[in-house]
Structure formats: C-alpha cells, structure tokens
Write an enzyme that holds these catalytic residues in place. Structure first.
Site, PDB file in Angstrom:
ATOM      1  N   CYS A 117       0.797  -1.141  -0.109  1.00 37.50           N
ATOM      2  CA  CYS A 117       0.068  -0.121   0.000  1.00 37.50           C
ATOM      3  C   CYS A 117       0.731   1.196   0.145  1.00 37.50           C
ATOM      4  O   CYS A 117       0.686   2.227  -0.730  1.00 37.50           O
ATOM      5  CB  CYS A 117      -1.005  -0.037   1.379  1.00 37.50           C
ATOM      6  N   CYS A 118       2.040   1.255   0.746  1.00 38.11           N
ATOM      7  CA  CYS A 118       2.906   2.404   1.013  1.00 38.11           C
ATOM      8  C   CYS A 118       3.569   2.584  -0.318  1.00 38.11           C
ATOM      9  O   CYS A 118       3.971   3.722  -0.822  1.00 38.11           O
ATOM     10  CB  CYS A 118       3.844   2.332   2.191  1.00 38.11           C
ATOM     11  N   CYS A 203      -3.454   3.897   9.757  1.00 34.77           N
ATOM     12  CA  CYS A 203      -2.143   3.500  10.197  1.00 34.77           C
ATOM     13  C   CYS A 203      -1.426   4.235  11.104  1.00 34.77           C
ATOM     14  O   CYS A 203      -0.180   4.170  11.458  1.00 34.77           O
ATOM     15  CB  CYS A 203      -1.258   3.450   8.947  1.00 34.77           C
ATOM     16  N   CYS A 226       7.595   3.957   6.176  1.00 34.15           N
ATOM     17  CA  CYS A 226       6.570   3.996   4.928  1.00 34.15           C
ATOM     18  C   CYS A 226       7.881   3.672   3.526  1.00 34.15           C
ATOM     19  O   CYS A 226       7.064   3.516   2.746  1.00 34.15           O
ATOM     20  CB  CYS A 226       5.831   5.226   4.794  1.00 34.15           C
TER      21      CYS A 226
END
Ligand code: SF4
Length: 230
Positions: A117-118, A203, A226
């Site tokens: 996702c990051c 998060c 991240c």
C-alpha cells in the site's frame, strides 16, 4: 547521467562541509545551489520545515503525498499552509489508482499488505515527482526513531538519484517545540491529542508512554517505515 554524477559529488562534498550547519545555513545553501530545482516534503504534521525553507526562498515547491487516507485535520493543515505561505506552491503527488479502485482490486491493503500500500500510494508517487528535481528537503530528525539516529544534514539519495537535505536532523524535541511556540507555526491539531507522528489515518495511533514518536505508526505490525527514506 552527467548531471546526476555531478549531483552525487555535490552531495558528498556538502555532507562534510555542512555537517554542523544550522537549519538556516543548510536551507540557504540548498536555495543557492539548486535554485528552482528542489522540493520541500511535508506530511503536514506541522509547518516548521516549510517555514524555515520559506525564509530561504519564498517560491518554494512543497511536496504533499496525497494518499487518499489522510486525516481531515491533515488536509486542513495543507490548506492552511497554502494561505500562510502564499508564494509557495503545493505539489500534490497521487497514486495512479484512486483509493476506491485500489480497494476494489486489492481490498484493504493497509491491513493485509501495508508495504505494498505504501509503495503504491507513497513511494511510487514520490519517485515520480522527485524525477523533476535535483534535491529534496525533508523533516527527518535523528530523535524520530533509532533508525534515523545517524541522519546527516546533506546526503546522496541513492534510490531516488538526487540530493537529500535534512536541515533539522540534529534538532531535539525541545528545540522543535520551541520553534513552533516562538514563531506560532501551524501544527496539526492531532498532535495536541497525543498523535506524535502523523501518517495515514488507518495506520496512525498514539504512541504508548515512553515509546518513540514513530511507534504509533503501523502499531501492531512489523512495518516501521513507509519506505520514503530508504
Ligand atoms: Fe497505505 Fe497505511 Fe501506507 Fe497510508 S500509511 S499508504 S494507508 S499502508
């Protein structure tokens, strides 16, 4: 390629020459060396770095990674920055997929695979944006987390292929808080509620007492960074 080789040399020389530089000195050097070809990254937790950079050069570019998962308060700081620093330009970097499309295709990646996702929502948009610049300026500080304890003021960013400037790397929390208080700098209201390191809403949680500020990021997961800073 020649230009990039030159940039590496610039970074390696400056890493030594500016090892003890103040934030103002590092930013003055950045503005003088790179002109319009640098960008100041901000997660809109506060405007300390933006304020410092604005003193070195008014028409700076400010990088904001719009992941689509931010707190409303964070977007509020972004809008306030736009008003308080009118000559600066906010460069919004977004993922190729909208949040809706990503969730339709992959589900909640921030729960199942936050690394991916990051990568999709931060790392790739960052890399794409940085291709347009010779240097970027970050608010990384050595006290943020043990992984950042040796952060230099200037360094060569191997992965992104440009110079990375960390003007407030040596700042303590007290110095940082004093700058905000003395100058009346914009700060995300969530900080006052105990969120000491603010990222995407799904998060981010409050760090436990005695833990470092970034311990509230991806709490309960192995992930601690991240991927923006190597
Ligand atoms: Fe996705 Fe969370 Fe990374 Fe934001 S911080 S990009 S929501 S995994």
């Amino acid at each position: 390629m020649t230009v990039r080789t030159d940039l590496r040399e610039v970074a390696e020389r400056a890493e030594h020459e500016l090892a003890d530089a103040s934030a103002a000195e590092a930013l003055a050097w950045t503005a003088e060396t790179f002109g319009d070809s640098f960008i100041v990254a901000s997660n809109m937790q506060d405007a300390v770095l933006i304020d410092l950079a604005y003193q070195a050069k008014k028409d700076i570019d400010i990088l904001f990674l719009e992941t689509g998962y931010h707190f409303a308060e964070t977007l509020g700081v972004r809008d306030a920055v736009d008003l308080v620093y009118p000559e600066a330009r906010i460069v919004v970097a977004e993922a190729e997929q909208s949040v809706a499309d990503q969730e339709a295709e992959f589900g909640l990646l921030n729960k199942t695979d936050p690394g991916r996702c990051c990568f999709l929502r931060k790392v790739v948009p960052l890399q794409r944006t940085l291709e347009n610049y010779d240097a970027w300026v970050t608010g990384v500080r050595r006290v943020d987390a043990p992984t950042r304890a040796t952060t230099p003021i200037v360094q060569w960013d191997e992965r992104n292929g440009l110079v990375k400037v960390n003007p407030i790397a040596p700042w303590s929390d007290d110095e940082f808080d004093a700058y905000i208080a003395e100058k009346g700098i914009l700060q995300n209201p969530l900080v006052g509620e105990g969120y000491l390191s603010i990222g995407c809403a799904p998060c981010t949680s409050k760090p436990l007492p005695g833990q470092d500020a970034r311990s509230g990021r991806w709490a309960g997961q192995a992930k601690t960074e991240c991927g923006l800073h190597g």
